[in-house]
Design a protein around this motif. Structure first.
Motif, short mmCIF file in Angstrom:
data_model
loop_
_atom_site.label_atom_id
_atom_site.label_comp_id
_atom_site.label_asym_id
_atom_site.label_seq_id
_atom_site.Cartn_x
_atom_site.Cartn_y
_atom_site.Cartn_z
N TRP A 1 0.83 -1.21 0.00
CA TRP A 1 0.00 0.00 0.00
C TRP A 1 0.86 1.25 0.00
O TRP A 1 1.88 1.32 0.70
N GLU A 2 0.46 2.21 -0.75
CA GLU A 2 0.95 3.58 -0.66
C GLU A 2 -0.11 4.50 -1.25
O GLU A 2 -0.94 4.05 -2.06
N PRO A 3 -0.14 5.77 -0.85
CA PRO A 3 -1.19 6.66 -1.35
C PRO A 3 -1.08 6.90 -2.85
O PRO A 3 0.02 6.96 -3.39
N LYS A 4 -2.24 7.04 -3.49
CA LYS A 4 -2.30 7.25 -4.94
C LYS A 4 -2.77 8.65 -5.31
O LYS A 4 -2.47 9.14 -6.39
N VAL A 5 -3.56 9.28 -4.43
CA VAL A 5 -4.17 10.57 -4.75
C VAL A 5 -3.24 11.70 -4.32
O VAL A 5 -2.90 11.83 -3.15
N GLY A 6 -2.81 12.52 -5.28
CA GLY A 6 -1.96 13.65 -4.97
C GLY A 6 -2.71 14.74 -4.24
O GLY A 6 -3.95 14.84 -4.32
N ARG A 7 -1.97 15.60 -3.55
CA ARG A 7 -2.62 16.64 -2.75
C ARG A 7 -3.43 17.60 -3.63
O ARG A 7 -4.53 18.02 -3.24
N ALA A 8 -2.93 17.96 -4.82
CA ALA A 8 -3.66 18.89 -5.68
C ALA A 8 -5.02 18.32 -6.06
O ALA A 8 -6.05 19.02 -6.00
N GLU A 9 -5.06 17.04 -6.42
CA GLU A 9 -6.31 16.39 -6.81
C GLU A 9 -7.26 16.27 -5.61
O GLU A 9 -8.44 16.61 -5.70
N GLY A 10 -6.73 15.78 -4.49
CA GLY A 10 -7.57 15.58 -3.32
C GLY A 10 -8.11 16.87 -2.75
O GLY A 10 -9.27 16.95 -2.33
N MET A 11 -7.27 17.92 -2.76
CA MET A 11 -7.72 19.21 -2.21
C MET A 11 -8.79 19.84 -3.09
O MET A 11 -9.71 20.50 -2.59
N LYS A 12 -8.70 19.63 -4.40
CA LYS A 12 -9.74 20.17 -5.29
C LYS A 12 -11.09 19.54 -4.99
O LYS A 12 -12.12 20.22 -4.90
N ILE A 13 -11.10 18.20 -4.81
CA ILE A 13 -12.35 17.50 -4.48
C ILE A 13 -12.90 17.99 -3.14
O ILE A 13 -14.10 18.23 -2.98
N THR A 14 -12.00 18.14 -2.17
CA THR A 14 -12.42 18.55 -0.83
C THR A 14 -12.96 19.97 -0.83
O THR A 14 -13.97 20.27 -0.17
N PHE A 15 -12.32 20.85 -1.59
CA PHE A 15 -12.80 22.23 -1.68
C PHE A 15 -14.18 22.30 -2.30
O PHE A 15 -15.05 23.06 -1.85
N GLU A 16 -14.41 21.50 -3.34
CA GLU A 16 -15.73 21.49 -3.97
C GLU A 16 -16.80 21.02 -2.97
O GLU A 16 -17.93 21.53 -2.98
N TYR A 17 -16.43 20.06 -2.11
CA TYR A 17 -17.37 19.61 -1.08
C TYR A 17 -17.70 20.76 -0.12
O TYR A 17 -18.87 21.02 0.17
N PHE A 18 -16.68 21.46 0.36
CA PHE A 18 -16.93 22.54 1.30
C PHE A 18 -17.72 23.67 0.65
O PHE A 18 -18.57 24.30 1.29
N LYS A 19 -17.47 23.94 -0.62
CA LYS A 19 -18.23 24.97 -1.33
C LYS A 19 -19.71 24.63 -1.42
O LYS A 19 -20.56 25.51 -1.50
N SER A 20 -20.02 23.33 -1.42
CA SER A 20 -21.41 22.89 -1.57
C SER A 20 -22.21 23.01 -0.28
O SER A 20 -23.43 22.86 -0.29
N LEU A 21 -21.55 23.27 0.83
CA LEU A 21 -22.26 23.37 2.11
C LEU A 21 -23.13 24.62 2.15
O LEU A 21 -22.86 25.62 1.49
N SER A 22 -24.16 24.56 2.96
CA SER A 22 -25.07 25.70 3.07
C SER A 22 -24.39 26.86 3.80
O SER A 22 -23.40 26.69 4.50
N GLN A 23 -24.94 28.05 3.61
CA GLN A 23 -24.43 29.22 4.32
C GLN A 23 -24.54 29.04 5.84
O GLN A 23 -23.68 29.50 6.58
N GLU A 24 -25.60 28.37 6.27
CA GLU A 24 -25.77 28.14 7.71
C GLU A 24 -24.61 27.33 8.25
O GLU A 24 -24.07 27.63 9.32
N GLU A 25 -24.22 26.27 7.51
CA GLU A 25 -23.09 25.45 7.95
C GLU A 25 -21.79 26.25 7.91
O GLU A 25 -20.95 26.13 8.79
N LEU A 26 -21.63 27.04 6.88
CA LEU A 26 -20.40 27.80 6.70
C LEU A 26 -20.20 28.83 7.81
O LEU A 26 -19.08 29.08 8.25
N TYR A 27 -21.31 29.41 8.28
CA TYR A 27 -21.22 30.46 9.29
C TYR A 27 -21.69 30.00 10.66
O TYR A 27 -22.04 30.82 11.51
N ARG A 28 -21.72 28.68 10.87
CA ARG A 28 -22.12 28.16 12.17
C ARG A 28 -21.28 28.81 13.27
O ARG A 28 -20.09 29.03 13.12
N SER A 29 -21.91 29.07 14.41
CA SER A 29 -21.25 29.83 15.48
C SER A 29 -19.99 29.14 15.98
O SER A 29 -19.13 29.77 16.59
#
Length: 328
Positions: free
Chosen positions: A289-317
């Motif tokens: 085993w060794e990792p296959k997903v590079g940071r640039a690829e993985g971070m792009k997917i993760t950022f798209e997920y966070f962008k999809s969150l609601s404003q309520e989640e984004l600004y939660r107290s």
């Protein structure tokens, strides 16, 4: 059909493990008490005939009817904000919870995999960290409730393995990221992305020279799956060895998000580790085993997920006080 119990199933890693085992044809029993997990992480599995959810605190007696082939123990607060807010529960789930699950594994003659962490190495004096390094941990520092819970967890697991002949596996998880992480939970990736999405400057603690190594969730799950099915009982590091400083990483986030925020610096928290990089030679050798997903690829997917969150989640107290805590 083999049956697996996954604790902490509504959490970030736990929910991805549920998906993987369902995909592999297992019957999954998921368990969580939602102290840090989120029901929405499992809602897509609700109608799956090979999935069953039990709301339960693993520090209490656990009863599972019928046979059980595998147990994966992932129930534990895993972010600084969580384990500093609920330190007693963190210690209990690592000790009482682990004891209960080891007892269940013994009763069911099931193989059990315990989720440990790179935090057992503390602020390491050896770099990169190998599995035979004993660590540099403060038992009474603010991070001690998590670090020592995990170190005890490893000790009692090996005691059950040696004394009872129990089939045990221990994974030492290094920084992992991907969809379903909670924004502003104290870990560096959601903290930075949350700040970027809210138009805030990115907070770096210390001078930013401390390092981390980030593993994409799909790679982490693959390593865990392979370790469970292996015949190796000692701890194994699973993480991405590509190291980066926090300052450099903050600059990467600004570039990825297309924002123009600045990086601001604050005092380094107590016991914050200066280096974190796994030596994965053992995982390569015994698991192939060794990792296959590079940071640039993985971070792009993760950022798209966070962008999809609601404003309520984004600004939660919750975000208002995260800087008081340690970013791991």
């Amino acid at each position: 059909m083999k049956k697996v119990l996954i604790t902490g199933a509504a959490g970030f890693l736990g929910s991805h493990l549920c998906d993987r085992f369902i995909k592999e044809g297992y019957y999954v029993i998921a368990m969580d008490n939602f102290i840090t997990g989120d029901k929405k992480n499992l809602i897509h599995l609700k109608e799956n005939p090979n999935f069953n959810f039990i709301e339960h605190d693993v520090t209490e007696f656990i009863k599972i009817d019928g046979n059980l082939d595998y147990i994966l123990h992932f129930a534990s607060p895993a972010s600084p904000i969580d384990y500093l807010k609920i330190p007693i529960q963190t210690l209990k789930v690592g000790s009482l919870g682990t004891h209960n699950l080891l007892g269940l594994a013994k009763a069911k003659n099931a193989r059990i995999l315990i989720a440990s962490t790179s935090e057992v190495y503390g602020d390491p004096l050896v770099h990169p960290q190998t599995e035979d390094y004993y660590g540099n941990v403060s038992t009474i520092g603010p991070r001690g409730v998590y670090d020592e819970a995990k170190r005890f967890q490893e000790s009692i697991t090996m005691a059950y393995h040696r004394f009872h002949g129990l089939e045990t596996r221990i994974v030492r998880i290094f920084n992992t990221y991907g969809p379903r992480m909670r924004l502003n939970d104290g870990r560096v990736i959601p903290a930075f992305m949350g700040q970027a999405l809210r138009g805030e400057d990115l907070t770096v603690f210390g001078d930013g020279s401390q390092t981390r190594s980030f593993c994409y969730v799909d790679d982490q799950v693959e390593g865990i799956f392979k370790l469970l099915l292996s015949d190796y009982s000692n701890p194994v590091n699973i993480g991405n060895p590509h190291e980066i400083t926090i300052k450099e990483f903050a600059e990467e986030i600004i570039k990825l998000t297309g924002t123009n925020q600045k990086v601001i610096y604050k005092d380094l928290p107590v016991d914050d580790p200066m280096q974190r990089q796994p030596d994965i030679s053992l995982a390569k050798k015994i698991l192939n085993w060794e990792p296959k997903v590079g940071r640039a690829e993985g971070m792009k997917i993760t950022f798209e997920y966070f962008k999809s969150l609601s404003q309520e989640e984004l600004y939660r107290s919750e975000h208002k006080d995260f800087e008081k805590h340690i970013i791991r």
